[in-house]
Design a protein around this motif. Structure first.
Motif, PDB file in Angstrom:
ATOM      1  N   THR A  20       0.507  -1.217   0.197  1.00  0.00           N
ATOM      2  CA  THR A  20       0.455   0.471  -0.105  1.00  0.00           C
ATOM      3  C   THR A  20       1.093   0.745  -0.327  1.00  0.00           C
ATOM      4  O   THR A  20       1.837   1.459   0.985  1.00  0.00           O
ATOM      5  CB  THR A  20      -0.676   0.181   1.293  1.00  0.00           C
ATOM      6  OG1 THR A  20      -1.633  -1.398   0.834  1.00  0.00           O
ATOM      7  CG2 THR A  20      -1.912   1.244   1.262  1.00  0.00           C
ATOM      8  N   LYS A  21       0.846   2.323  -0.690  1.00  0.00           N
ATOM      9  CA  LYS A  21       1.348   3.073  -0.681  1.00  0.00           C
ATOM     10  C   LYS A  21       0.693   4.617   0.330  1.00  0.00           C
ATOM     11  O   LYS A  21      -0.193   4.806   0.213  1.00  0.00           O
ATOM     12  CB  LYS A  21       1.339   4.662  -2.081  1.00  0.00           C
ATOM     13  CG  LYS A  21       2.819   5.409  -2.349  1.00  0.00           C
ATOM     14  CD  LYS A  21       2.128   5.359  -4.229  1.00  0.00           C
ATOM     15  CE  LYS A  21       3.299   6.666  -4.518  1.00  0.00           C
ATOM     16  NZ  LYS A  21       3.814   7.430  -3.105  1.00  0.00           N
ATOM     17  N   LEU A  22       1.530   5.077   1.031  1.00  0.00           N
ATOM     18  CA  LEU A  22       0.643   5.464   1.803  1.00  0.00           C
ATOM     19  C   LEU A  22       0.993   7.238   1.574  1.00  0.00           C
ATOM     20  O   LEU A  22       2.127   8.288   0.973  1.00  0.00           O
ATOM     21  CB  LEU A  22       1.804   5.624   3.443  1.00  0.00           C
ATOM     22  CG  LEU A  22       1.740   4.179   3.637  1.00  0.00           C
ATOM     23  CD1 LEU A  22       2.974   4.204   5.013  1.00  0.00           C
ATOM     24  CD2 LEU A  22       0.255   4.052   4.110  1.00  0.00           C
ATOM     25  N   VAL A  23       0.228   8.248   1.131  1.00  0.00           N
ATOM     26  CA  VAL A  23       0.210   9.130   0.967  1.00  0.00           C
ATOM     27  C   VAL A  23       0.409  10.317   2.453  1.00  0.00           C
ATOM     28  O   VAL A  23      -0.932  10.818   2.921  1.00  0.00           O
ATOM     29  CB  VAL A  23      -0.731   9.855  -0.009  1.00  0.00           C
ATOM     30  CG1 VAL A  23      -1.010  11.149  -0.944  1.00  0.00           C
ATOM     31  CG2 VAL A  23      -0.752   8.459  -1.533  1.00  0.00           C
TER      32      VAL A  23
ATOM     33  N   LEU B  40       8.673  -1.024   9.250  1.00  0.00           N
ATOM     34  CA  LEU B  40       7.239  -1.786   8.306  1.00  0.00           C
ATOM     35  C   LEU B  40       6.827  -1.482   7.484  1.00  0.00           C
ATOM     36  O   LEU B  40       5.549  -1.401   6.524  1.00  0.00           O
ATOM     37  CB  LEU B  40       5.451  -1.472   9.671  1.00  0.00           C
ATOM     38  CG  LEU B  40       5.897  -2.597  10.918  1.00  0.00           C
ATOM     39  CD1 LEU B  40       4.430  -1.570  11.922  1.00  0.00           C
ATOM     40  CD2 LEU B  40       5.450  -4.004   9.905  1.00  0.00           C
ATOM     41  N   ILE B  41       7.296  -0.357   6.964  1.00  0.00           N
ATOM     42  CA  ILE B  41       7.444   1.078   5.663  1.00  0.00           C
ATOM     43  C   ILE B  41       9.092   0.766   5.348  1.00  0.00           C
ATOM     44  O   ILE B  41      10.131   1.246   6.210  1.00  0.00           O
ATOM     45  CB  ILE B  41       7.041   2.708   6.139  1.00  0.00           C
ATOM     46  CG1 ILE B  41       5.620   2.275   6.605  1.00  0.00           C
ATOM     47  CG2 ILE B  41       6.673   3.565   4.651  1.00  0.00           C
ATOM     48  CD1 ILE B  41       4.872   3.522   7.255  1.00  0.00           C
ATOM     49  N   LYS B  42       8.424   0.941   3.652  1.00  0.00           N
ATOM     50  CA  LYS B  42       9.607   1.012   2.565  1.00  0.00           C
ATOM     51  C   LYS B  42       9.778   1.730   1.737  1.00  0.00           C
ATOM     52  O   LYS B  42       8.529   1.888   0.646  1.00  0.00           O
ATOM     53  CB  LYS B  42      10.526  -0.334   2.313  1.00  0.00           C
ATOM     54  CG  LYS B  42      11.349  -0.585   3.828  1.00  0.00           C
ATOM     55  CD  LYS B  42      12.266  -1.871   2.955  1.00  0.00           C
ATOM     56  CE  LYS B  42      13.044  -2.739   3.748  1.00  0.00           C
ATOM     57  NZ  LYS B  42      13.781  -3.861   3.967  1.00  0.00           N
ATOM     58  N   ARG B  43      10.295   3.379   1.176  1.00  0.00           N
ATOM     59  CA  ARG B  43      10.081   3.640   0.217  1.00  0.00           C
ATOM     60  C   ARG B  43       8.889   4.253   0.360  1.00  0.00           C
ATOM     61  O   ARG B  43       7.724   4.111  -0.483  1.00  0.00           O
ATOM     62  CB  ARG B  43      10.495   3.408  -0.971  1.00  0.00           C
ATOM     63  CG  ARG B  43      12.232   3.531  -1.173  1.00  0.00           C
ATOM     64  CD  ARG B  43      12.604   2.548  -2.259  1.00  0.00           C
ATOM     65  NE  ARG B  43      12.699   1.499  -2.593  1.00  0.00           N
ATOM     66  CZ  ARG B  43      12.792   0.679  -2.416  1.00  0.00           C
ATOM     67  NH1 ARG B  43      14.376   0.253  -1.874  1.00  0.00           N
ATOM     68  NH2 ARG B  43      12.910  -0.325  -2.183  1.00  0.00           N
TER      69      ARG B  43
END
Length: 204
Positions: free
Chosen positions: A30-33, A60-63
């Motif tokens: 999922t992309k986080l905006v 937990l988040i990458k790029r």
């Protein structure tokens, strides 16, 4: 939410995003905006940015995307867990106090008849008690840093009802209680190997 201090806004942002990742509301990839998250959570973009940075450090988040581990990532993660936890199980069979062994048994009993979330918690407690027995702060810290990703997979393993999960915990606990270090170590290694194979089937 102008009455909020930036500190509490950051905690709210961090906990909300983390919980949504951990409970599967934001699945891997999922992309986080930032703007959208700020709007949804009701905080400004700065705390969102801080929260994302912190979750990147936790893996937990990458790029700016929710981490979606590859097969290789998973194998590396479990390889590290096998090394540390089979060693910790060996130590536990030699040195674990009786009251901690009772705690292990308690976590197994809870896992037999609870909600999925309680089972995940009980299983985490089981592994945490054993990891503590390695009495090596660097190893304990290493497992701690992997905790969020471990949680994601423990949850998947529980929700997809991996067979024999609790039975394996019982066997490990028995080997520790019987003071059989080599057996406890080997049982832990094969237990995590089975977790890995199961997790790979879910992910792929």
């Amino acid at each position: 939410m102008s009455h909020q201090t930036s500190g509490s806004a950051q905690i709210i942002a961090y906990e909300t995003i983390r919980d949504r990742i951990l409970n599967g509301a934001y699945p891997g990839g999922t992309k986080l905006v930032e703007e959208r998250l700020a709007e949804e959570i009701g905080v400004s973009r700065t705390p969102i940015r801080e929260a994302i940075r912190r979750l990147e450090q936790e893996g937990l988040i990458k790029r700016k995307k929710v981490f979606k581990p590859t097969e290789k990532d998973l194998r590396h993660l479990f390889q590290m867990r096998m090394l540390i936890e089979s060693h910790a199980a060996k130590m536990a069979a030699s040195y674990m106090m009786e009251e901690d062994i009772s705690e292990l048994r308690k976590s197994i009993e809870i896992a037999k008849s609870s909600t999925p979330d309680e089972i995940v918690e009980a299983n985490k407690r089981f592994h945490d008690l054993i990891v503590r027995e390695c009495r090596n702060p660097i190893m304990i810290d290493t497992v701690d840093r992997m905790q969020s990703i471990i949680y994601l997979f423990s949850r998947a393993v529980v929700l997809h009802k991996r067979p024999f999960l609790i039975d394996e915990h019982e066997q490990i606990c028995q080997a520790i209680a019987d003071r059989k270090p080599e057996e406890a170590s080997e049982l832990m290694r094969t237990h995590l190997e089975a977790d890995l194979e199961f997790a790979l089937n879910i992910v792929n």
